[in-house]
Design a protein around this motif. Structure first.
Motif, short mmCIF file in Angstrom:
data_model
loop_
_atom_site.label_atom_id
_atom_site.label_comp_id
_atom_site.label_asym_id
_atom_site.label_seq_id
_atom_site.Cartn_x
_atom_site.Cartn_y
_atom_site.Cartn_z
N VAL A 226 -54.85 -2.91 31.80
CA VAL A 226 -54.92 -3.04 30.35
C VAL A 226 -54.00 -4.19 29.97
CG1 VAL A 226 -54.40 -1.92 28.16
CG2 VAL A 226 -55.48 -0.62 29.98
N ALA A 227 -54.53 -5.18 29.26
CA ALA A 227 -53.80 -6.42 29.05
C ALA A 227 -53.89 -6.89 27.61
CB ALA A 227 -54.35 -7.51 29.98
N SER A 228 -53.04 -7.83 27.29
CA SER A 228 -53.10 -8.53 26.01
C SER A 228 -52.61 -9.95 26.24
CB SER A 228 -52.21 -7.84 24.96
OG SER A 228 -50.85 -7.98 25.28
N ARG A 229 -52.87 -10.82 25.28
CA ARG A 229 -52.48 -12.21 25.45
C ARG A 229 -50.96 -12.37 25.59
NH1 ARG A 229 -57.13 -12.63 22.30
NH2 ARG A 229 -58.70 -14.02 23.19
N ALA A 230 -50.21 -11.42 25.04
CA ALA A 230 -48.76 -11.47 25.19
C ALA A 230 -48.33 -11.31 26.64
CB ALA A 230 -48.11 -10.38 24.34
#
Length: 264
Positions: free
Chosen positions: A8-12
């Motif tokens: 699970v990822a985000s641009r941060a």
């Protein structure tokens, strides 16, 4: 058996994800599926199995992201799900050690080393010298498997764990009642315990948490912890994350409110 690694990822955390991808590639397991759930407002672009779970009213929907990644991997034929947070690197034996115990029903959790600031391993071979698993949890010998006692389910951390698809479906995935930071992994573990799913500490399934700035207690997550803690307490009759709550209280940020807590 088909194995999938789920993130699970985000641009941060994009730089951390890039390093994780590079380390997974070094494992030379082209048979392993890779599914990423991105939690940003805009959908992701790129190759592989990518799913999009935009933020909700109260922030990132981490539990829903894990559920979406799992659903995509299962649709792709996965039998074993390995969850690895975006800021974690796989050790050389992570996949094979989880696979070795996958025929036994349970939640499988490997040791986690928190890398120090400035520690930037370049390849799998450099990880051994950095291995210092967190002292709060057992550290079994390589290939050793220890069964946790009921109290130890509080030490289940979702940053690195594995579960068979059949057990995942039995537990029902992560609750989508939690948004933002905290409590969703303890809730998942407690539901597993309620269903008599064993928690197994798996020696040799090492993961390495990449350093990034944080605080103790995590002030940036205070409102999430209060909201998710209250939701957890309504379900289970007890607040999670008690150590952080006590630190917030000593700092004068929160106070007791009946059986719960509130901002001062």
């Amino acid at each position: 058996m088909t194995t999938a690694v789920l993130t699970v990822a985000s641009r941060a955390r994009a730089a951390h994800v890039d390093r994780q991808r590079a380390f997974l590639a070094q494992l030379e397991r082209p048979d392993v599926l890779r599914a990423e759930a991105w939690l940003d407002p805009e959908p992701p672009t790129g190759d592989g199995i990518l799913v999009h779970v935009p933020p909700g009213e109260f922030g990132l929907r981490v539990g829903e992201g894990r559920n979406a990644a799992a659903a995509a991997a299962i649709a792709g034929g996965a039998d074993l799900l390995i969850f690895l947070d975006a800021d974690c690197l796989p050790g050389p034996g992570l996949i094979e050690r989880y696979e070795a115990v996958a025929r036994e029903s349970g939640l499988y959790a490997g040791p986690v080393t928190y890398l120090a600031e400035g520690s930037m391993p370049e390849d799998l071979r450099s990880l051994e010298a950095l291995t210092r698993p967190h002292a709060a949890r057992p550290w079994p010998a390589d290939a050793e498997v220890l069964r946790a006692d009921p109290a130890a389910y509080d030490l289940f951390w979702s940053l690195s764990f594995a579960v068979s698809v059949s057990t995942w479906e039995e537990i029902g995935g992560f609750s989508e009642a939690f948004q933002g930071y905290g409590a969703e992994d303890t809730d998942f573990a407690w539901r597993a315990r309620e269903m008599n799913v064993p928690l197994l500490w798996v020696g040799g399934a090492h993961a390495y948490h990449q350093w990034h700035p944080t605080s103790d207690p995590p002030w940036q997550h205070l409102d999430d912890i209060l909201r998710n803690g209250a939701a957890f307490a309504r379900r289970w009759g007890r607040w999670p994350m008690s150590g952080w709550l006590e630190k917030f209280e000593r700092a004068g940020a929160i106070t007791r409110d009946g059986e719960g807590w509130r901002r001062v």
